[in-house]
Design a protein around this motif. Structure first.
Motif, PDB file in Angstrom:
ATOM      1  N   GLU A  77       0.857  -1.182   0.000  1.00  0.00           N
ATOM      2  CA  GLU A  77       0.000   0.000   0.000  1.00  0.00           C
ATOM      3  C   GLU A  77       0.889   1.226   0.000  1.00  0.00           C
ATOM      4  O   GLU A  77       1.664   1.434   0.921  1.00  0.00           O
ATOM      5  CB  GLU A  77      -0.904   0.007   1.231  1.00  0.00           C
ATOM      6  CG  GLU A  77      -1.858   1.184   1.259  1.00  0.00           C
ATOM      7  CD  GLU A  77      -2.798   1.127   2.432  1.00  0.00           C
ATOM      8  OE1 GLU A  77      -2.797   2.085   3.230  1.00  0.00           O
ATOM      9  OE2 GLU A  77      -3.534   0.126   2.560  1.00  0.00           O
ATOM     10  N   GLY A  81      -3.082   3.404  -1.731  1.00  0.00           N
ATOM     11  CA  GLY A  81      -3.489   2.697  -2.940  1.00  0.00           C
ATOM     12  C   GLY A  81      -2.449   1.691  -3.390  1.00  0.00           C
ATOM     13  O   GLY A  81      -1.477   1.416  -2.687  1.00  0.00           O
ATOM     14  N   LYS A  87      -0.251  -0.714 -11.176  1.00  0.00           N
ATOM     15  CA  LYS A  87      -1.233  -0.003 -12.011  1.00  0.00           C
ATOM     16  C   LYS A  87      -0.747   0.089 -13.452  1.00  0.00           C
ATOM     17  O   LYS A  87      -1.518  -0.107 -14.405  1.00  0.00           O
ATOM     18  CB  LYS A  87      -1.498   1.395 -11.442  1.00  0.00           C
ATOM     19  CG  LYS A  87      -2.509   2.220 -12.232  1.00  0.00           C
ATOM     20  CD  LYS A  87      -3.899   1.604 -12.199  1.00  0.00           C
ATOM     21  CE  LYS A  87      -4.962   2.539 -12.745  1.00  0.00           C
ATOM     22  NZ  LYS A  87      -5.130   2.470 -14.181  1.00  0.00           N
ATOM     23  N   ARG A 120      -6.353  -1.071   2.267  1.00  0.00           N
ATOM     24  CA  ARG A 120      -6.875  -0.012   1.386  1.00  0.00           C
ATOM     25  C   ARG A 120      -6.393  -0.233  -0.036  1.00  0.00           C
ATOM     26  O   ARG A 120      -7.127   0.025  -0.998  1.00  0.00           O
ATOM     27  CB  ARG A 120      -6.468   1.372   1.888  1.00  0.00           C
ATOM     28  CG  ARG A 120      -7.167   1.760   3.176  1.00  0.00           C
ATOM     29  CD  ARG A 120      -6.866   3.172   3.585  1.00  0.00           C
ATOM     30  NE  ARG A 120      -5.428   3.354   3.766  1.00  0.00           N
ATOM     31  CZ  ARG A 120      -4.844   4.511   4.055  1.00  0.00           C
ATOM     32  NH1 ARG A 120      -5.554   5.605   4.169  1.00  0.00           N
ATOM     33  NH2 ARG A 120      -3.547   4.584   4.219  1.00  0.00           N
ATOM     34  N   ALA A 121      -5.190  -0.725  -0.202  1.00  0.00           N
ATOM     35  CA  ALA A 121      -4.685  -1.021  -1.544  1.00  0.00           C
ATOM     36  C   ALA A 121      -5.500  -2.152  -2.175  1.00  0.00           C
ATOM     37  O   ALA A 121      -5.743  -2.137  -3.389  1.00  0.00           O
ATOM     38  CB  ALA A 121      -3.208  -1.394  -1.484  1.00  0.00           C
ATOM     39  N   THR A 123      -8.658  -2.698  -1.768  1.00  0.00           N
ATOM     40  CA  THR A 123      -9.904  -2.102  -2.250  1.00  0.00           C
ATOM     41  C   THR A 123      -9.681  -1.451  -3.611  1.00  0.00           C
ATOM     42  O   THR A 123     -10.467  -1.651  -4.540  1.00  0.00           O
ATOM     43  CB  THR A 123     -10.428  -1.073  -1.234  1.00  0.00           C
ATOM     44  OG1 THR A 123     -10.674  -1.733   0.003  1.00  0.00           O
ATOM     45  CG2 THR A 123     -11.702  -0.399  -1.721  1.00  0.00           C
ATOM     46  N   MET A 124      -8.590  -0.720  -3.735  1.00  0.00           N
ATOM     47  CA  MET A 124      -8.276  -0.089  -5.014  1.00  0.00           C
ATOM     48  C   MET A 124      -7.994  -1.141  -6.087  1.00  0.00           C
ATOM     49  O   MET A 124      -8.438  -1.010  -7.233  1.00  0.00           O
ATOM     50  CB  MET A 124      -7.073   0.845  -4.873  1.00  0.00           C
ATOM     51  CG  MET A 124      -6.710   1.564  -6.143  1.00  0.00           C
ATOM     52  SD  MET A 124      -5.280   2.658  -5.867  1.00  0.00           S
ATOM     53  CE  MET A 124      -5.009   3.202  -7.555  1.00  0.00           C
ATOM     54  N   THR A 127     -11.119  -2.605  -7.430  1.00  0.00           N
ATOM     55  CA  THR A 127     -11.735  -1.636  -8.338  1.00  0.00           C
ATOM     56  C   THR A 127     -11.044  -1.653  -9.697  1.00  0.00           C
ATOM     57  O   THR A 127     -11.708  -1.644 -10.736  1.00  0.00           O
ATOM     58  CB  THR A 127     -11.686  -0.216  -7.728  1.00  0.00           C
ATOM     59  OG1 THR A 127     -12.397  -0.214  -6.489  1.00  0.00           O
ATOM     60  CG2 THR A 127     -12.276   0.815  -8.668  1.00  0.00           C
ATOM     61  N   CYS A 128      -9.724  -1.696  -9.696  1.00  0.00           N
ATOM     62  CA  CYS A 128      -8.962  -1.738 -10.952  1.00  0.00           C
ATOM     63  C   CYS A 128      -9.209  -3.021 -11.739  1.00  0.00           C
ATOM     64  O   CYS A 128      -9.110  -3.024 -12.969  1.00  0.00           O
ATOM     65  CB  CYS A 128      -7.464  -1.583 -10.679  1.00  0.00           C
ATOM     66  SG  CYS A 128      -6.986   0.049 -10.103  1.00  0.00           S
TER      67      CYS A 128
END
Length: 179
Positions: A77, A81, A87, A120-121, A123-124, A127-128
């Motif tokens: 994280e 994120g 990413k 939290r990462a 969760t991101m 989403t990605c």
């Protein structure tokens, strides 16, 4: 025949705890053919893609995802994120046609220095992954907190609690693989 699993670590560090975590997850999965992805790829650039197509290292990653029966992703994280490295890889792979991700079983986890373990990462990351239509293994989140002290010299988790959580996630991944 052994299940083909691709591990993706969101960290490029040599002694990354996230790389240790995907290896440990594969070990706890049981009999499998495990391969680690290399995310040391150029930054996504649409002009580069237009001129040269997908770089060879990205084509390799796309093939590895397509060939795998399942993927285990672990991310640190960074500032709440996922890492830029992860990413960037997802952005490059999104350019491949057809998508290697469609319907692919995926286990998501994290390891971080903080006390929340990088959730939290996760969760991101979820989403990605949504646009790729993957099948995220449904299990309790695996977030290894204070991760620098949670692995022994062989890269195995020292905490029975974390080990049990990873085992539950790997069982959920097996369910996704077998349908």
């Amino acid at each position: 025949m052994a299940t083909k699993i691709l591990g993706i670590s969101g960290s490029l560090r040599k002694d990354s705890v996230n790389s240790k975590l995907i290896r440990e997850a594969a070990r706890l999965y049981g009999e499998c053919e495990f391969l680690e992805a290399d995310l040391n790829i150029p930054l996504y650039d649409g002009d580069l893609e237009d001129e040269h197509g997908l770089p060879d290292v990205v084509e390799t990653l796309v093939s590895q995802i397509a060939d795998a029966e399942a993927v285990i992703i672990s991310t640190p994280e960074y500032n709440g994120g996922i890492t830029g490295v992860l990413k960037n890889a997802l952005d490059w792979v999104s350019r491949a046609k057809p998508s290697p991700w469609a319907g692919k079983p995926v286990a998501v986890m994290s390891a971080a220095a903080g006390r929340a373990g990088g959730v939290r990462a996760q969760t991101m990351l979820r989403t990605c992954m949504t646009p790729f239509s993957v099948r995220i293994a449904a299990a309790p989140e695996v977030g290894i907190a204070s991760a620098g002290s949670e692995f022994d010299d062989e890269g195995r988790l020292v905490s029975e609690r974390y080990q049990a959580s990873v085992e539950r996630l790997m069982q959920a991944l097996k369910v996704e693989i077998t349908g």
